[in-house]
Design an enzyme around this catalytic site. Structure first.
Site, PDB file in Angstrom:
ATOM      1  N   TYR A  77     -10.907  -2.144  -1.900  1.00 54.02           N
ATOM      2  CA  TYR A  77     -10.404  -2.366  -0.533  1.00 54.02           C
ATOM      3  C   TYR A  77     -11.209  -1.573   0.481  1.00 54.02           C
ATOM      4  O   TYR A  77     -11.525  -0.401   0.265  1.00 54.02           O
ATOM      5  CB  TYR A  77      -8.933  -1.979  -0.456  1.00 54.02           C
ATOM      6  CG  TYR A  77      -8.233  -2.491   0.771  1.00 54.02           C
ATOM      7  CD1 TYR A  77      -8.286  -3.839   1.129  1.00 54.02           C
ATOM      8  CD2 TYR A  77      -7.506  -1.627   1.579  1.00 54.02           C
ATOM      9  CE1 TYR A  77      -7.631  -4.309   2.255  1.00 54.02           C
ATOM     10  CE2 TYR A  77      -6.841  -2.093   2.705  1.00 54.02           C
ATOM     11  CZ  TYR A  77      -6.918  -3.436   3.031  1.00 54.02           C
ATOM     12  OH  TYR A  77      -6.259  -3.901   4.163  1.00 54.02           O
ATOM     13  N   ASP A  97       0.821  -1.221   0.000  1.00 51.86           N
ATOM     14  CA  ASP A  97       0.000   0.000   0.000  1.00 51.86           C
ATOM     15  C   ASP A  97       0.854   1.270   0.000  1.00 51.86           C
ATOM     16  O   ASP A  97       1.894   1.325   0.674  1.00 51.86           O
ATOM     17  CB  ASP A  97      -0.909   0.031   1.236  1.00 51.86           C
ATOM     18  CG  ASP A  97      -1.991  -1.033   1.175  1.00 51.86           C
ATOM     19  OD1 ASP A  97      -2.171  -1.619   0.103  1.00 51.86           O
ATOM     20  OD2 ASP A  97      -2.641  -1.268   2.207  1.00 51.86           O
TER      21      ASP A  97
END
Length: 670
Positions: A272, A56
């Site tokens: 997500y 990420d």
């Protein structure tokens, strides 16, 4: 492509893992149970010409990439770090064309947070074990969450209710009837605090003429809410679906990981679900536009695709939570998803589609009515053009203000018109204390105060309940005696830990580390040095806190002692004080104050395995009567069947359980 499944190295669980003698140097070890995965990744890296680290694009992700680089033996001089904010072909191709070195400033910002949380948690929790009891924990986030709940309870206890009155006039105009509310007298806001004052006003109005003094019409536009982020999804799922944050995240995880859709195979249905960003990929906007135009036409699509701006310190490592395909409608998934999966998917899908639609246009009307020097006002609104409201409207929390508007704008009212008074309605009210936090409103408060991150909201709320600091009753969070003892102790000796500004200030310091203008070890030292001094002082000054168990009248059938009331995960229960010699426990039932409609024995409040409250007969198992809703004291006047009490934000009512009858009587209105 290989997944690390998150962190592979971390501080050890069995020890502090931070060298206090060597400038807070952390000791990282491979996480237990990840050995085979590390071995597999190393083998894959050795057989590759080039390794890209694509975790990420935030502090946590940068730290994961840094740990991976170490475990895989990669050089930190290599440009092997790539980042993308949406999982689309163009975004990933662009990321691979522009690799960079690992950003050590970002890594250091994450290390500062991790080390500081470890120092606070691993040194404060043992103090609570020694001074109060084993099994307790304290931390920079969970303790502040409990403090918020405890502070709200203090406000409720200290609240003094005040009487006030409202006055409504039911008026007849040439075009129809409407309600107007008394607002002012001689230009000043009217405040009526007693029946005597109300009678004075009624006397003043007696025989007076009600005349329209002003009529104002206005166009009002309503913008759609942005697509979901973690906190707003948890709040809205609680409001509309009654899901806890934990349940919401569990279901969202299933939708994200993917479900078998038959011919399509396993498909991830949403993006997500741990994110603080409201940004949307262009490809997703294009699909939303296609669906909106096909179903509603051009009028329902704005002139330009709508983008939203994230609030505060959002790291924006991911997109907003949205369906992976706007063209995959909820109805197309009926019979494939479970009931709750489909309900959550529908919420996410509708919110996203609505966020890309035109504004709603409202026609509003305000009518001022003068009676001598008293001013009454009526507000009304109608939807001229629904826009996004054709798909979705955001819910409200308890305590949120609701406009007092009539929904009809059919009246044709002109200034100067004399109105006929049908009825004057006075009503007594009492001010109410602030509402207790629900799980949804606590998430909102934590987000507003900058406490925790999207990934921590649900586990924090679960932890404070599991530890027995907080219990949930009727969807509301209440502090327990244990929670109050712990928070009061922390307030006295560790005020900085519980200070809401402490967290916000720390976030600012983490930003400085990420920008390269502050050293992470200096920041940790600035916080830890005064904390360690306070810790030593508290160890010396705090005596053993004894929590006395409340003794009940219930006798233990095993050893004859009076059983005591203890607090468990799902509320209070009875336990034998002879533990560990006698381990007898039994449920503690709260009497409902009513008799069973089936056998006339007293009804008691019970809890399901998931902690949900219901009503059952005290004679169980001889009598099997149960009800999720509280039974009403009297049977239905129409069919003599059981009546139950149902409550909402606006009213409480009694409803007959006989499906063929369904007699309803309103008890009180909001």
């Amino acid at each position: 492509m290989k997944a690390s499944m998150g962190h592979l190295r971390d501080l050890p669980k069995s020890q502090l893992g931070v060298n206090l003698e060597n400038d807070f140097e952390p000791k990282y070890i491979a996480i237990r149970g990840r050995g085979d995965l590390i071995k597999d990744l190393r083998a894959a890296a050795k057989g590759a010409d080039k390794v890209f680290l694509a975790s990420d694009p935030d502090r946590e992700g940068e730290a994961i990439a840094w740990h991976l680089s170490y475990l895989l033996g990669l050089s930190q001089e290599d440009k092997n770090r790539i980042e993308f904010h949406e999982i689309t072909k163009t975004a990933i191709q662009a990321a691979i064309k522009h690799p960079r070195q690992i950003d050590l400033n970002r890594v250091d910002a994450q290390q500062a947070r991790r080390v500081l949380d470890r120092l606070v948690g691993y040194q404060l929790s043992p103090l609570l074990w020694r001074k109060i009891k084993k099994g307790l924990s304290a931390g920079r986030v969970q303790s502040v969450a409990v403090r918020l709940i405890e502070d709200r309870e203090d406000q409720i206890r200290a609240f003094v209710s005040e009487e006030y009155w409202s006055l409504m006039a039911n008026l007849q105009a040439a075009g129809g009837k409407f309600l107007a509310k008394l607002l002012k007298k001689s230009g000043q806001k009217v405040s009526i605090s007693s029946k005597a004052e109300m009678e004075t006003v009624l006397e003043d109005l007696k025989g007076k003429e009600f005349q329209v003094s002003d009529v104002r019409t206005k166009e009002k536009k309503r913008l759609p809410a942005p697509p979901f982020i973690t906190s707003s999804l948890q709040q809205e799922a609680h409001r509309k679906l009654s899901f806890s944050p934990k349940r919401t995240m569990m279901l969202a995880q299933q939708l994200y990981e993917g479900l078998d859709l038959g011919k399509e195979g396993t498909v991830g249905l949403i993006t997500y679900m741990r994110t603080d960003s409201v940004k949307i990929a262009e490809s997703a906007q294009a699909e939303a536009k296609e669906w909106i135009l096909s179903q509603y036409g051009m009028d329902y699509y704005p002139p330009e695709p709508r983008q939203f701006t994230s609030k505060g310190r959002a790291q924006e490592a991911h997109e907003a939570i949205r369906p992976t395909s706007a063209l995959r409608t909820p109805d197309s998934l009926k019979g494939i998803l479970s009931r709750d999966q489909l309900r959550l998917y529908r919420l996410i899908w509708e919110r996203f589609i609505a966020s890309q639609m035109s504004v709603a246009v409202m026609d509003t009307l305000a009518v001022d009515v003068l009676v001598s020097d008293y001013l009454f006002r009526a507000n009304a609104s109608t939807i001229r053009f629904p826009g996004f409201l054709a798909v979705y409207e955001e819910g409200k929390d308890e305590g949120d203000s609701i406009d007092e508007e009539q929904s009809s704008l059919t009246l044709s009212i002109l200034p100067g018109e004399i109105l006929k008074v049908i009825k004057i309605q006075e009503k007594q009210h009492f001010t109410e204390p602030p509402p207790r936090f629900t799980e949804a409103s606590l998430v909102r408060k934590m987000e507003e105060e900058g406490i925790g991150r999207p990934s921590t909201y649900a586990p924090t709320i679960e932890t404070i309940q599991t530890r027995g600091y907080v219990v949930k009753e009727e969807k509301q969070l209440l502090p327990t005696e244990l929670g109050e003892i712990v928070i009061n102790l922390l307030k006295e000796y560790f005020p900085d830990i519980l200070n809401l500004e402490f967290t916000a200030n720390l976030e600012e310091k983490l930003d400085l580390i990420e920008e390269g203008t502050a050293s992470w070890k200096s920041v940790v030292g600035d916080y830890y040095t005064p904390f360690s001094i306070t810790l030593a002082l508290a160890e010396e000054k705090i005596g053993k806190v004894k929590i006395e168990d409340q003794i009940s009248d219930e006798i233990c059938e095993n050893c004859g002692r009076n059983m005591v009331i203890k607090m468990g995960r799902y509320g209070k229960f009875l336990a034998c004080p002879g533990f560990p010699e006698c381990r007898n426990t039994k449920p503690l039932f709260e009497e409902a104050g009513l008799n069973c409609p089936k056998c006339s024995k007293p009804l008691v409040v019970r809890r399901s395995k998931k902690g949900r409250k219901f009503y059952g007969c005290s004679a169980y198992p001889e009598c099997d009567f149960v009800s999720w809703e509280m039974p009403a004291p009297d049977p239905c006047p129409e069919c003599q069947q059981l009546m139950v009490i149902k409550s909402s934000k606006r009213q409480k009512k009694m409803v007959c359980t006989n499906r063929e009858c369904r007699y309803t009587k309103v008890i009180e209105e909001g």
